[in-house]
Design an enzyme around this catalytic site. Structure first.
Site, short mmCIF file in Angstrom:
data_model
loop_
_atom_site.label_atom_id
_atom_site.label_comp_id
_atom_site.label_asym_id
_atom_site.label_seq_id
_atom_site.Cartn_x
_atom_site.Cartn_y
_atom_site.Cartn_z
N GLU A 27 0.85 -1.20 0.00
CA GLU A 27 0.00 0.00 0.00
C GLU A 27 0.88 1.24 0.00
O GLU A 27 1.97 1.25 0.56
CB GLU A 27 -0.91 0.02 1.23
CG GLU A 27 -1.83 1.24 1.27
CD GLU A 27 -2.87 1.19 2.38
OE1 GLU A 27 -3.71 2.12 2.45
OE2 GLU A 27 -2.85 0.23 3.18
N ASN A 72 -6.72 1.78 2.69
CA ASN A 72 -7.40 3.06 2.85
C ASN A 72 -6.96 4.06 1.79
O ASN A 72 -7.74 4.92 1.36
CB ASN A 72 -7.13 3.63 4.25
CG ASN A 72 -7.80 2.83 5.35
OD1 ASN A 72 -8.57 1.92 5.08
ND2 ASN A 72 -7.49 3.16 6.59
N ASN A 172 -12.30 -0.71 -0.79
CA ASN A 172 -11.66 -1.12 0.45
C ASN A 172 -12.42 -0.59 1.66
O ASN A 172 -12.68 0.62 1.76
CB ASN A 172 -10.22 -0.58 0.51
CG ASN A 172 -9.53 -0.91 1.81
OD1 ASN A 172 -9.10 -2.04 2.02
ND2 ASN A 172 -9.43 0.07 2.72
N GLU A 173 -12.80 -1.47 2.58
CA GLU A 173 -13.35 -1.13 3.90
C GLU A 173 -14.38 0.01 3.87
O GLU A 173 -14.36 0.90 4.71
CB GLU A 173 -12.21 -0.79 4.86
CG GLU A 173 -11.33 -1.98 5.19
CD GLU A 173 -10.29 -1.70 6.25
OE1 GLU A 173 -10.13 -0.53 6.68
OE2 GLU A 173 -9.60 -2.67 6.66
N TYR A 244 -7.12 -7.91 12.33
CA TYR A 244 -5.83 -7.64 12.96
C TYR A 244 -5.93 -7.98 14.44
O TYR A 244 -6.96 -7.74 15.07
CB TYR A 244 -5.44 -6.16 12.79
CG TYR A 244 -5.18 -5.77 11.35
CD1 TYR A 244 -3.95 -6.04 10.76
CD2 TYR A 244 -6.16 -5.13 10.59
CE1 TYR A 244 -3.70 -5.69 9.44
CE2 TYR A 244 -5.92 -4.77 9.27
CZ TYR A 244 -4.69 -5.06 8.70
OH TYR A 244 -4.45 -4.71 7.39
N GLU A 292 -6.67 -8.82 4.09
CA GLU A 292 -5.85 -8.13 5.09
C GLU A 292 -5.90 -8.92 6.38
O GLU A 292 -6.98 -9.12 6.93
CB GLU A 292 -6.32 -6.69 5.35
CG GLU A 292 -6.02 -5.69 4.25
CD GLU A 292 -6.31 -4.26 4.65
OE1 GLU A 292 -6.11 -3.91 5.85
OE2 GLU A 292 -6.74 -3.47 3.79
N GLN A 354 1.44 -5.72 5.97
CA GLN A 354 1.84 -5.50 4.60
C GLN A 354 3.19 -6.17 4.35
O GLN A 354 3.66 -6.91 5.19
CB GLN A 354 1.91 -3.99 4.33
CG GLN A 354 0.54 -3.32 4.42
CD GLN A 354 0.59 -1.83 4.10
OE1 GLN A 354 1.52 -1.32 3.48
NE2 GLN A 354 -0.41 -1.11 4.57
#
Length: 507
Positions: A27, A72, A172-173, A244, A292, A354
């Site tokens: 990213e 993001n 994304n999200e 996460y 992720e 990442q």
């Protein structure tokens, strides 16, 4: 010493090992790109600015697919900013991470890097501030051979042949209030459906990932997936998952049991997908892209780092969430990999987030060295060794009491069997902080095997569970021989150290 038993039967398998399960993520965030994979002027950079020391570690680690450019970041990104002559590319602010984006590295550079790294590209599109037109234009730019505005622009920009990107993320999200252009499930579901239709009209061969919940704790989890898939089930191939984990207040027992949460999270999404499939009378199967996942000290980021970044003003690629991983973190990463592998019948893609510097298994310093973090090792071993069929295991082990999950097995395991070579690989963690485990692995239908290699990642001599690999101690934690592993009377016997993640190879 505790005792544990794993039973393996050749006839009880789950699925073929999905090669995309061993993915990563690049990213435009912090130092992942700039001074990570790309640093013109570094002593080990080539003429394109690609750091060869980092690239060598990436190849060693073995990711099969890499998601790009966010995250993001992508929800405010104009892909056109990253193509064409570098000197003509605009400098923009990135609101997602409160930084300055120079656009010196863009789509063409990433495609060249991905070819060098021998990874498949998973391209994300902006469905935060942009939409259908930009999505289909990017597919045309990347994948159409020639003779149209966007494909001919790609050729003028130096890429005569199409990039032929097959795997695409539809944003994304977008369920998150932090996301630029966040949306309700209905708003996103309709946008994803229409974007997917338009993209597949340009290239019917592509595969598409719809945005799922940003985490299991989101208040809309479950209903979000249901609504999005009710709109877009026929148009998409996967729905995403993000998770996460971190240690809270020294509660190592609960932290080491986080794969219990990952198991439940995956099972919940599978149930929702299948409910939508049944209700809509669909015949195709939508699967999961866990694009992720990692260990990340989010409390530190939210309470300290994000505040410091805002105070510092707009900077180019500042340090962001460069977590230092220790032995405990690495064992947790190993159990999360075990969970993903156990669900390989439905989780077909997974990306550890990442790749470099930003909560990453690989660290690098500007004008300095690159090295492996502790979390590098479980990923590298599983990506290299997990082949063939995923075996369904029966595990019998003592329970460890945790504050968050109650009693959990001290032993966490996954295994694969390659019918062509006859090779069996067992990946097994001992969650106990202080007790060895006398492990027996029964091998039903798998005769004549012997242990050809056995390794473990555990607390090094003179260290503790917080020992990490630093720039000055780059090899403090690595895989070491697991002594005494052998096949006796048709069963594997091994003694697992406390707080360990081990690999036993049989052939």
């Amino acid at each position: 010493m505790s005792k544990a038993r794993i039973t393996i039967d050749r006839d009880f398998t789950i699925a073929d090992v999905p090669r995309r399960l061993f993915g990563s993520f690049v990213e435009h965030m912090g130092r992942c790109v700039y001074t990570g994979i790309y640093e013109p002027g570094h002593p080990q950079a080539d003429e394109r600015g690609f750091r060869q020391d980092v690239l060598a570690l990436v190849k060693e680690m073995g990711p099969t697919v890499v998601r790009y450019p966010g995250g993001n970041f992508v929800s405010g990104y104009r892909w056109e900013d990253g193509v064409g002559p570098v000197e003509d590319r605009p400098v923009r602010i990135d609101g997602a991470w409160h930084t300055i984006e120079t656009n010196a590295f863009g789509l063409h550079e990433f495609m060249d890097w991905a070819k060098e790294a021998d990874v498949e590209v998973m391209e994300a599109i902006n469905l935060g501030t942009r939409g259908v037109e930009e999505a289909r234009s990017l597919v045309e730019y990347a994948n159409h051979p020639s003779g149209t505005y966007w494909s001919d622009l790609r050729r003028r920009n130096g890429a005569e042949q199409p990039f032929d990107i097959k795997l695409w993320c539809l944003g994304n999200e977008l369920d998150g209030p932090w996301q630029i252009g966040g949306k309700t499930a209905t708003e996103y579901g309709r946008l994803a459906q229409e974007s997917a239709k338009a993209m597949k009209l340009v290239d019917p061969s592509i595969e598409l990932v719809a945005v799922g919940s940003s985490g299991r704790s989101m208040p809309t989890f479950g209903t979000w997936e249901n609504t999005v898939l009710t709109h877009a089930y026929d148009e998409v191939d996967f729905i995403s998952m993000h998770a996460y984990y971190q240690e809270h207040d020294g509660d190592a027992e609960s932290f080491l049991a986080e794969s219990v949460d990952m198991d439940a999270f995956i099972d919940g999404v599978i149930a929702t997908i299948d409910a939508v499939k049944a209700a809509g009378k669909h015949t195709k199967q939508v699967d999961i892209s866990f694009d992720e996942w990692n260990v990340w000290d989010q409390v530190k980021f939210n309470d300290v780092e994000s505040v410091e970044i805002a105070k510092a003003g707009w900077k180019k690629h500042p340090r962001l969430i460069e977590d230092t991983y220790n032995v405990t973190d690495a064992v947790v990463v190993g159990t999360l990999l075990n969970s993903l592998l156990r669900h390989g019948d439905r989780v077909k893609i997974a990306n550890q987030a990442q790749l470099v510097n930003v909560i990453a298994p690989i660290r690098s310093e500007e004008n300095g060295p690159a090295w492996r973090q502790t979390s590098f090792w479980p990923f590298e071993r599983m990506a290299r060794l997990a082949k063939g069929r995923i075996l369904r295991l029966a595990v019998s082990a003592p329970q460890i009491e945790t504050k968050r999950y109650g009693g959990v097995d001290a032993i966490d395991a996954a295994a694969t069997w390659d019918e062509e070579t006859g090779r069996v690989v067992v990946f097994v963690a001992n969650r106990s902080l202080d007790e060895e485990s006398d492990l027996t692995v029964d091998l039903h239908g798998l005769s004549g095997l012997r242990v050809v290699n056995a390794e473990t990642l555990t607390i090094p001599e003179g260290g503790d569970r917080h020992t990490a690999n630093l720039e000055t101690t780059q090899d403090a934690v690595h895989m070491v021989p697991l002594a005494g592993a052998e096949v006796v009377d048709g069963a594997v016997r091994a003694t697992l150290p406390p707080l360990s993640w081990s690999v036993i190879e049989l052939a």
